[in-house]
Design a protein around this motif. Structure first.
Motif, PDB file in Angstrom:
ATOM      1  N   ALA B  86       0.845  -1.194   0.000  1.00  0.00           N
ATOM      2  CA  ALA B  86       0.000   0.000   0.000  1.00  0.00           C
ATOM      3  C   ALA B  86       0.884   1.248   0.000  1.00  0.00           C
ATOM      4  N   LYS B 110      -2.057  -1.027  -3.663  1.00  0.00           N
ATOM      5  CA  LYS B 110      -3.117  -0.105  -3.243  1.00  0.00           C
ATOM      6  C   LYS B 110      -2.528   1.301  -3.143  1.00  0.00           C
ATOM      7  N   ALA B 124      -7.426   4.935  -4.384  1.00  0.00           N
ATOM      8  CA  ALA B 124      -8.322   4.056  -3.627  1.00  0.00           C
ATOM      9  C   ALA B 124      -9.174   4.849  -2.632  1.00  0.00           C
ATOM     10  N   LEU B 281      -6.841  -1.433   3.502  1.00  0.00           N
ATOM     11  CA  LEU B 281      -6.823  -1.701   2.065  1.00  0.00           C
ATOM     12  C   LEU B 281      -6.085  -2.999   1.768  1.00  0.00           C
TER      13      LEU B 281
END
Lengths: 325, 327, 257
Positions: B86, B110, B124, B281
């Motif tokens: 992420a 992400k 996102a 996420l």
């Protein structure tokens, strides 16, 4: 007649152009903003010119020598950190003030030795040093800013001696010292001879390397002195300190009639160049021109002045080319 | 040269972190600030580290040494290439981040924004420190309390391309127009990143407008310049400085009276929330409409439609409370 | 007869495999103008560079006033009293005449350890030198960039004299000059020798050489092939010596090969 010629040479076309442009700018801005042509505001313009003028004096010598230093802003930054840290440690403000030029001299020596002994073109070598010094600023600040520094240095610089502000005396002293070195000691002709042709200077018996290193040290001292003023004025050292300074200084110096190819310089032109740049920044803002346009105006001015000179008869580049024939 | 040095520096930090992470087999959450080395983002880094320890992920912090959008994108791209699970970004240039978002999707990374958004980029989600509206409105409301609804106010911003700064200015203007029609907001002036230029601009604004009642420092880097200019001009008590300034930066000016107050949020909490969002996420979850997070006094709201995870209301720092904060 | 100022004995110079000079013997006397003649590549320029300290000799010895000397730099040669005026003049156009004449050897007074230029003294000295050479330049403060080719030669000569040069080497001093300018430079050369200064002159222009030179030395393929006094030769003979058509040169070259 001869005397007249000397004056004409000392106060040449470019200086007249710049002085004229400054007068025009003052008249125009005085009509667009009622607060421009006030004693307070013009004093502000002068005060805001201090650091740039000091750095530009050093840059004038470097360009005259056919050299350049694009890392001067970072030298100012590192010297400012030295001054700031000493102020934080509650050292006597006078000593802290002296630390600026001292740190500048040390950094100028490093720059000079690298440029001269590594035998790398100055623009490349100082670009490399710019990165190194920038990283050093980053490390020295340790991720924090120096903010809200003690006011001792500020008080010192704004105090008066015989009715004249100490800051003005220091700047006038620095200008006078550089002028005397250039026009009244052997350093001046040596510097200009190196700027014209390093080989010819060497044949004439000039210690070229020593003169070049000394010039970088001198420029460092001036940048360090500027750092003292910076810290005294803003009581703050931020990460991005000095980031546009080198380019501003080069612009002011070239605007002032110093040849970027070396061999010719004008300290008075540099002072007038700095003044004109600062007048424009101040006047445009006071007249309500958006800040993005201010940089455009500065750029166009630089191109115009240089362009006009090319059209005129006084063409250094052509004279230079003529020499080799 | 500087650029390449910056990238090299970041790449070095990156490598150290990445190799460590690979050994530990931990999931990684990265945060890319707009610039490294300023107290604000340092505080976010601290918050992020704390969250990483508590939530059991590895935290990577790497950003440009100058507010340069191209350098920032390169750093983000490097993180994506490393397969960091992420990646969050405080966006410098919203218009150029699109391709990087695409690249992240293609790699299964992400990518989300935090602190400064790129709303239409396909990120996102966005971890917001406060709504832009809340920040813009609060500073105007607080100023009107102190200088009245008919004052003339100057604005000193940083880079003209920073989307978050421009959005805040828009909301200030909107608030003035709808609630205080007699308030005059001067056109924003852009100082870039240096205190020196900000100080010059603030000085010039005060000289050009003798009836000026306040100066707003929009970028944190302009705060010391604005505060110093008011002190130097001897206008303490006549002109109020304010802005989105951290308590550490503004402390001496708040105490001298050059700055009446500053508005901001707790970047440590923002850093914490950023890593928390990254963990969500990575786990394949979307935040709920209201989320209880350890250490947060109020639940954190999430708007699924706009994708905004909101830290809370902006904080106002004054002479009374400034010493309670250290960032 | 005065003893020679400078004596070269068996001077050779090799650059790697290339032999530029072989066994040059010659003498230069004070107050004498000696012309070095020869085709391009004959070795004249290499020889004067050895004299000027720009190239060290591979073999042989140089004596000044009978004392062997070895120059490792132009500075060494200058200190011994040998000055060179280069074909591409090593003057700084951006500096004044006085600054050029004194460049690197300025007259100064020390004030608190800082050397300040004695500008008036330097200007006067240069004005005197210019007057002495009858150079027709009135203002020692004029920038060299504004001077004509002949005037620049005069400035370069002033510089050499100011360094107390006893032997001045001039490499094609008239090559780029108009007729009137050439006359001036030839007069300058005469004045120099009149002052007791030795002049070693390289020139392709034989009428110039016959006008000023006391003696001529002819180089061919790195060797000295002939030496003549002005009174003992003429234009035609010198041309045949340079081209190699002269019987003496042919005999010499057959002997060598």
């Amino acid at each position: 007649m001869r005397r007249l010629n000397q004056y004409a040479r000392a106060f040449g076309r470019r200086e007249l152009t710049l002085a004229g442009a400054s007068v025009v700018a003052i008249i125009v801005f005085a009509t667009t903003s009622p607060y421009f042509a006030t004693a307070d505001n013009l004093a502000t313009v002068l005060r805001n010119s201090t650091e740039l003028l000091l750095v530009s004096l050093g840059m004038t010598l470097l360009l005259a020598m056919g050299s350049i230093d694009v890392s001067v802003g970072m030298v100012l930054g590192l010297a400012a950190i030295a001054v700031g840290r000493l102020l934080q440690a509650e050292i006597d403000p006078l000593l802290a003030a002296l630390a600026g030029p001292l740190a500048g001299a040390a950094l100028g020596l490093i720059t000079g030795l690298v440029v001269v002994f590594a035998n790398i073109p100055a623009i490349v070598a100082t670009l490399g040093l710019l990165g190194v010094y920038r990283a050093a600023i980053f490390l020295a600040l340790g991720g924090g800013w120096l903010s809200g520094l003690p006011t001792g240095l500020t008080t010192l610089l704004s105090s008066k001696l015989a009715g004249i502000p100490v800051a003005a005396l220091v700047v006038a002293g620095a200008y006078g010292a550089v002028w005397a070195a250039l026009r009244r000691t052997p350093y001046g002709p040596h510097l200009l001879a190196i700027g014209q042709s390093e080989d010819a200077a060497r044949l004439a018996g000039i210690t070229v390397r020593r003169t070049r290193v000394a010039t970088f040290v001198l420029s460092g001292v001036l940048s360090g002195l500027a750092a003292t003023f910076y810290v005294g004025t803003y009581r703050n050292v931020e990460m991005t300190i000095g980031s546009t300074l080198a380019l501003d200084a080069i612009a002011a110096v070239v605007l002032g009639g110093t040849s970027i190819l070396g061999g010719r310089c004008s300290l008075l032109g540099t002072a007038l160049g700095v003044l004109l740049l600062r007048l424009l920044q101040n006047g445009l803002l006071m007249s309500g021109v958006p800040s993005l346009w201010q940089t455009v105006v500065t750029g166009v001015l630089l191109l115009t002045v240089l362009g006009l000179e090319r059209v005129g008869s006084f063409m250094p580049s052509v004279r230079r080319a003529g020499r080799s024939v | 040269m500087l650029k390449s040095l910056a990238v090299t520096l970041s790449a070095t930090t990156l490598l150290t972190f990445v190799s460590g992470a690979a050994l530990a087999q931990e999931k990684r959450v990265a945060f890319v600030p707009q610039i490294v080395g300023i107290p604000y983002f340092n505080a976010m880094e601290e918050g992020g580290k704390k969250a990483a320890t508590e939530l059991g992920v590895k935290f990577i912090y790497s950003g440009p040494v100058d507010t340069n959008p191209v350098d920032q994108l390169q750093i983000v791209q490097n993180l994506i290439n490393q397969g960091v699970e992420a990646v969050s970004v405080s966006v410098l240039d919203a218009s150029s981040i699109g391709p990087v978002v695409e690249a992240a999707k293609a790699k299964g990374v992400k990518l989300f924004t935090s602190d400064s958004d790129a709303p239409d980029s396909g990120r996102a989600l966005y971890v917001a420190q406060a709504t832009d509206q809340g920040l813009g409105f609060t500073i105007i409301d607080e100023l009107v309390k102190r200088v009245g609804p008919e004052a003339k106010i100057g604005i000193v911003s940083g880079e003209a391309t920073a989307s978050n700064l421009n959005t805040w200015i828009q909301f200030m203007q909107e608030r003035a127009k709808s609630q205080y029609p007699k308030l005059t907001l001067l056109a924003p002036q852009f100082a870039g990143g240096t205190a020196q230029r900000a100080s010059q601009i603030a000085t010039d604004l005060m000289a050009a407008n003798p009836d000026l009642k306040a100066v707003i420092a929009v970028a944190s880097s302009t705060c010391p310049g604005v505060g110093q200019a008011i002190e130097t001009a001897g206008k303490v008590g006549k002109v109020i400085g304010t802005g989105y300034c951290s308590p550490n930066t503004a402390r001496s000016y708040i105490k001298s009276g050059a700055m009446g107050f500053t508005v901001l949020w707790d970047p440590g909490a923002l850093g914490y929330l950023t890593v928390w969002a990254g963990k969500q996420l990575i786990d394949g979850k979307t935040p709920a409409a209201s989320n209880t997070i350890p250490g947060f006094s109020k639940p954190v709201t999430y708007d699924a439609k706009t994708g905004v995870l909101l830290l809370g209301d902006p904080a106002v720092f004054t002479a009374e409370n400034v010493d309670k904060f250290n960032f | 007869m005065t003893p020679p100022l400078l004596v070269a004995e068996g001077i050779s110079k090799r650059f790697g495999a290339l032999t530029a000079l072989t066994g040059i013997n010659l003498e230069v006397r004070a107050g004498e103008v000696l012309a070095l003649l020869g085709d391009n590549g004959a070795g004249k320029s290499t020889f004067v560079k050895v004299l000027a300290g720009a190239h060290p000799a591979t073999d042989g010895t140089l004596r000044m006033d009978g004392v062997p000397v070895a120059f490792s730099s132009p500075q060494d040669a200058a200190n011994a009293g040998i000055a060179t005026i280069y074909q591409e003049l090593a003057l700084s156009e951006n500096l004044s005449i006085a600054e050029n004449v004194f460049l690197g050897r300025e007259l100064v007074w020390q004030v608190a350890g800082v050397p300040f230029l004695r500008r008036r003294a330097m200007q006067e000295r240069v004005a005197d030198l210019l007057h002495e050479l009858d150079a027709h330049i009135s203002d020692p403060d004029a920038p060299v960039g504004s001077l004509s080719g002949g005037q620049r030669q005069a400035v370069a000569i002033c510089r050499a004299l100011n360094l107390n040069a006893r032997l001045i080497i001039m490499d094609e001093p008239t090559a780029a000059l108009a007729v009137a300018e050439t006359r001036k430079v030839l007069q300058l050369i005469r004045r120099l020798s009149g002052r007791g200064c030795a002049v070693v002159l390289i020139s392709h222009n034989l009428s110039d050489v016959f006008e000023v030179a006391d003696r001529m030395v002819v180089f061919r393929r790195g060797r000295k092939v002939a030496e003549r006094t002005r009174a003992g030769t003429d234009h035609e003979e010198v041309v045949s010596l340079i081209t190699g058509a002269h019987p003496d040169v042919r005999a010499l070259e057959q002997q060598q090969s």
